[in-house]
Scaffold this motif. Structure first.
Motif, PDB file in Angstrom:
ATOM      1  N   VAL A  88       0.834  -1.203   0.000  1.00  0.00           N
ATOM      2  CA  VAL A  88       0.000   0.000   0.000  1.00  0.00           C
ATOM      3  C   VAL A  88       0.869   1.254   0.000  1.00  0.00           C
ATOM      4  O   VAL A  88       0.603   2.215  -0.734  1.00  0.00           O
ATOM      5  N   ALA A  89       1.937   1.253   0.818  1.00  0.00           N
ATOM      6  CA  ALA A  89       2.811   2.421   0.892  1.00  0.00           C
ATOM      7  C   ALA A  89       3.509   2.692  -0.436  1.00  0.00           C
ATOM      8  O   ALA A  89       3.599   3.838  -0.884  1.00  0.00           O
ATOM      9  N   VAL A  90       3.990   1.640  -1.084  1.00  0.00           N
ATOM     10  CA  VAL A  90       4.681   1.807  -2.363  1.00  0.00           C
ATOM     11  C   VAL A  90       3.707   2.262  -3.447  1.00  0.00           C
ATOM     12  O   VAL A  90       4.022   3.131  -4.271  1.00  0.00           O
ATOM     13  N   TYR A  91       2.514   1.701  -3.453  1.00  0.00           N
ATOM     14  CA  TYR A  91       1.498   2.112  -4.433  1.00  0.00           C
ATOM     15  C   TYR A  91       1.162   3.594  -4.279  1.00  0.00           C
ATOM     16  O   TYR A  91       1.151   4.345  -5.264  1.00  0.00           O
ATOM     17  N   SER A 109       5.945   9.103   1.925  1.00  0.00           N
ATOM     18  CA  SER A 109       5.781   8.072   2.950  1.00  0.00           C
ATOM     19  C   SER A 109       6.924   7.077   2.873  1.00  0.00           C
ATOM     20  O   SER A 109       6.819   6.023   2.236  1.00  0.00           O
ATOM     21  N   ASN A 110       8.049   7.420   3.508  1.00  0.00           N
ATOM     22  CA  ASN A 110       9.158   6.474   3.593  1.00  0.00           C
ATOM     23  C   ASN A 110       8.790   5.350   4.562  1.00  0.00           C
ATOM     24  O   ASN A 110       7.893   5.491   5.392  1.00  0.00           O
ATOM     25  N   ILE A 111       9.499   4.229   4.458  1.00  0.00           N
ATOM     26  CA  ILE A 111       9.107   3.009   5.173  1.00  0.00           C
ATOM     27  C   ILE A 111      10.204   2.592   6.141  1.00  0.00           C
ATOM     28  O   ILE A 111      11.397   2.671   5.827  1.00  0.00           O
ATOM     29  N   VAL A 210      17.421  14.801   3.220  1.00  0.00           N
ATOM     30  CA  VAL A 210      17.489  13.817   2.136  1.00  0.00           C
ATOM     31  C   VAL A 210      16.232  12.957   2.130  1.00  0.00           C
ATOM     32  O   VAL A 210      15.664  12.662   1.073  1.00  0.00           O
ATOM     33  N   LEU A 211      15.773  12.547   3.312  1.00  0.00           N
ATOM     34  CA  LEU A 211      14.568  11.719   3.393  1.00  0.00           C
ATOM     35  C   LEU A 211      13.320  12.502   3.009  1.00  0.00           C
ATOM     36  O   LEU A 211      12.419  11.972   2.356  1.00  0.00           O
ATOM     37  N   GLU A 212      13.269  13.753   3.393  1.00  0.00           N
ATOM     38  CA  GLU A 212      12.076  14.554   3.135  1.00  0.00           C
ATOM     39  C   GLU A 212      11.978  14.981   1.682  1.00  0.00           C
ATOM     40  O   GLU A 212      10.912  14.940   1.080  1.00  0.00           O
ATOM     41  N   GLY A 300       9.451  11.124  12.328  1.00  0.00           N
ATOM     42  CA  GLY A 300       8.372  11.740  11.564  1.00  0.00           C
ATOM     43  C   GLY A 300       8.513  11.566  10.069  1.00  0.00           C
ATOM     44  O   GLY A 300       7.512  11.608   9.336  1.00  0.00           O
ATOM     45  N   ARG A 301       9.737  11.358   9.594  1.00  0.00           N
ATOM     46  CA  ARG A 301       9.954  11.165   8.160  1.00  0.00           C
ATOM     47  C   ARG A 301       9.911   9.693   7.768  1.00  0.00           C
ATOM     48  O   ARG A 301      10.181   9.348   6.621  1.00  0.00           O
ATOM     49  N   LEU A 302       9.607   8.822   8.724  1.00  0.00           N
ATOM     50  CA  LEU A 302       9.415   7.387   8.454  1.00  0.00           C
ATOM     51  C   LEU A 302       8.038   6.990   8.971  1.00  0.00           C
ATOM     52  O   LEU A 302       7.903   6.232   9.945  1.00  0.00           O
ATOM     53  N   PRO A 303       6.982   7.492   8.329  1.00  0.00           N
ATOM     54  CA  PRO A 303       5.629   7.307   8.875  1.00  0.00           C
ATOM     55  C   PRO A 303       5.086   5.896   8.747  1.00  0.00           C
ATOM     56  O   PRO A 303       4.203   5.500   9.506  1.00  0.00           O
ATOM     57  N   VAL A 304       5.579   5.118   7.791  1.00  0.00           N
ATOM     58  CA  VAL A 304       5.069   3.756   7.586  1.00  0.00           C
ATOM     59  C   VAL A 304       5.995   2.778   8.301  1.00  0.00           C
ATOM     60  O   VAL A 304       7.169   2.656   7.951  1.00  0.00           O
ATOM     61  N   ILE A 305       5.485   2.102   9.318  1.00  0.00           N
ATOM     62  CA  ILE A 305       6.282   1.161  10.114  1.00  0.00           C
ATOM     63  C   ILE A 305       5.717  -0.243   9.940  1.00  0.00           C
ATOM     64  O   ILE A 305       4.515  -0.463  10.114  1.00  0.00           O
ATOM     65  N   ALA A 306       6.573  -1.187   9.583  1.00  0.00           N
ATOM     66  CA  ALA A 306       6.159  -2.580   9.407  1.00  0.00           C
ATOM     67  C   ALA A 306       7.072  -3.479  10.228  1.00  0.00           C
ATOM     68  O   ALA A 306       8.293  -3.426  10.080  1.00  0.00           O
TER      69      ALA A 306
END
Length: 415
Positions: A88-91, A109-111, A210-212, A300-306
């Protein structure tokens, strides 16, 4: 210096940066000034960022989340929840990249992948990039240091992606970067250290922009040994960062938070039991990562956590046999080239999984166990033209006894 000489010197310099023309630097002459190729590239990147012009593909070309997960299932065993989160995050990320709408600004939305070693964090990122046909690079966070100290600059992460894209900046700007060992950048305590933390919090600060999304100046030769080199501007706004780490001890932070919220007379007895690491990692919240040592801005710049769970014996057996590039199929390929069929008994597969699980390095141990098991067999087999089939048993794995060889059938002579 005469006035004529001064005018001549000015004509050989870029009107923007002041660099002098030479064999390595070309100038473009305008009506009232000159611009070098370096400044042209920088200005071009700024215009692209302002317009939000998406590169390359239309939104319709982005695979659906179900298609992404289906492809991951062919190579990555288990981790169903993590694969759904990532799909979902990549899509959503590439929909955002290739969208032409400018009326709304959608944040990237970095992971962040959390889990023990050998459970498939790197494999998921590699498989994603292969499925999406985008440049991909892997970097380790441990050698990174702040600018001015011995070590690697953060920009070297982008250099590897640029190299993977064959030097095509525009192509690299839609790629995927996997940054491993991100947990090693965490502060070791909540209090600020008296000594300089050159490879921890300082690197986290350097990673923020760089992440943002920023235009980073990437050294084409890498490192800091060539200060005269001309930097390549790379826009990181559309680069997807997937960070991974073991985060050893994070489960204890999560457990303390859960226990403190369930204390009291009304607390459920079941809630007070000791939970396993696999049960706790999916419950990670941003505050837990901050207590672990990551700065709030980076979290905050890594909002998607798996969270990825450890692999059971059954999962290790599936990894040996089910993926399209499974280890048993790879070894069978080598045997087929010798005209021999390779067979693993179910007991042998279970023995490989047991030995690998005891080493506590996840799926990485499977190849090592198989290599040790097959070494003598693959040494002798090319000299055995009489063998038609090689059967690996549990005794072959556990005690290194010879496998069962099925002799080749003699062809009947034509009457």
């Amino acid at each position: 210096m005469t006035p004529g000489t001064k005018r001549q010197t000015t004509r050989n310099r870029c009107s923007f940066c002041g660099l002098e023309a030479g064999p390595e630097l070309k100038l473009v002459q305008g009506r009232t000034g000159r611009i070098c190729e370096r400044c042209c590239t920088t200005v071009s990147g700024l215009f692209i960022e302002q317009k939000g012009a998406p590169p390359v593909r239309p939104p319709e070309a982005v695979p659906k989340p179900a298609e992404i997960k289906s492809f991951l299932d062919e190579y990555v065993i288990g981790q169903d929840h993590a694969k759904k989160v990532i799909a979902v995050a990549v899509y959503n990320h590439y929909k955002r990249v290739f969208s032409r709408r400018t009326d709304i600004e959608v944040e990237k939305s970095n992971i962040l992948l959390i889990g023990p070693t050998g459970v498939g964090k790197t494999l998921i990122a590699e498989t994603l990039a292969r499925f999406l046909h985008v440049p991909f690079s892997i970097s380790d966070a441990t050698p990174l240091t702040e600018a001015g100290y011995v070590g690697e600059d953060v920009e070297n992460i982008l250099l590897r992606l640029l190299q993977a894209a064959g030097g095509d900046v525009r192509k690299a700007e839609t790629g995927i970067i996997y940054l491993d060992e991100i947990d090693k950048l965490g502060r070791k305590s909540d209090s600020a250290s008296i000594t300089r933390d050159v490879s921890g919090e300082g690197v986290q600060q350097a990673l923020l922009k760089v992440l943002e999304g920023t235009i980073a100046n990437v050294p084409p030769q890498g490192g800091r040994k060539h200060p005269e080199q001309q930097y390549i501007p790379v826009n990181t706004k559309h680069i997807l960062f997937i960070c991974g780490g073991m985060f050893d001890g994070l489960e204890r932070i999560v457990e303390r938070r859960i226990r403190s919220s369930t204390l009291g007379f009304g607390a459920d007895i079941a809630e007070r039991r000791h939970r396993t690491t696999d049960e706790l990692l999916p419950l990670v919240e941003p505050d837990d990562l901050i207590k672990y040592g990551l700065i709030p801005e980076l979290v905050g710049r890594l909002p998607v956590i798996a969270g990825l769970h450890s692999l059971s014996k059954e999962a290790l057996i599936d990894i040996l046999t089910k993926p399209r590039n499974s280890l048993t199929r790879q070894f069978a390929f080598y045997f087929e080239m010798e005209g021999v069929k390779l067979t693993f008994t179910p007991e042998a597969l279970g023995a490989v999984a047991e030995v690998a699980a005891a080493r506590k390095t996840g799926a990485r141990a499977l190849r090592a166990v198989l290599e040790e098991t097959m070494l003598n067999i693959m040494f002798e087999l090319p000299s055995r033209p009489d063998v038609e089939e090689c059967i690996i048993t549990d005794r072959t794995v556990k005690t290194k006894q010879p496998p069962e060889y099925v002799p080749r059938r003699l062809q009947r002579k034509a009457l």
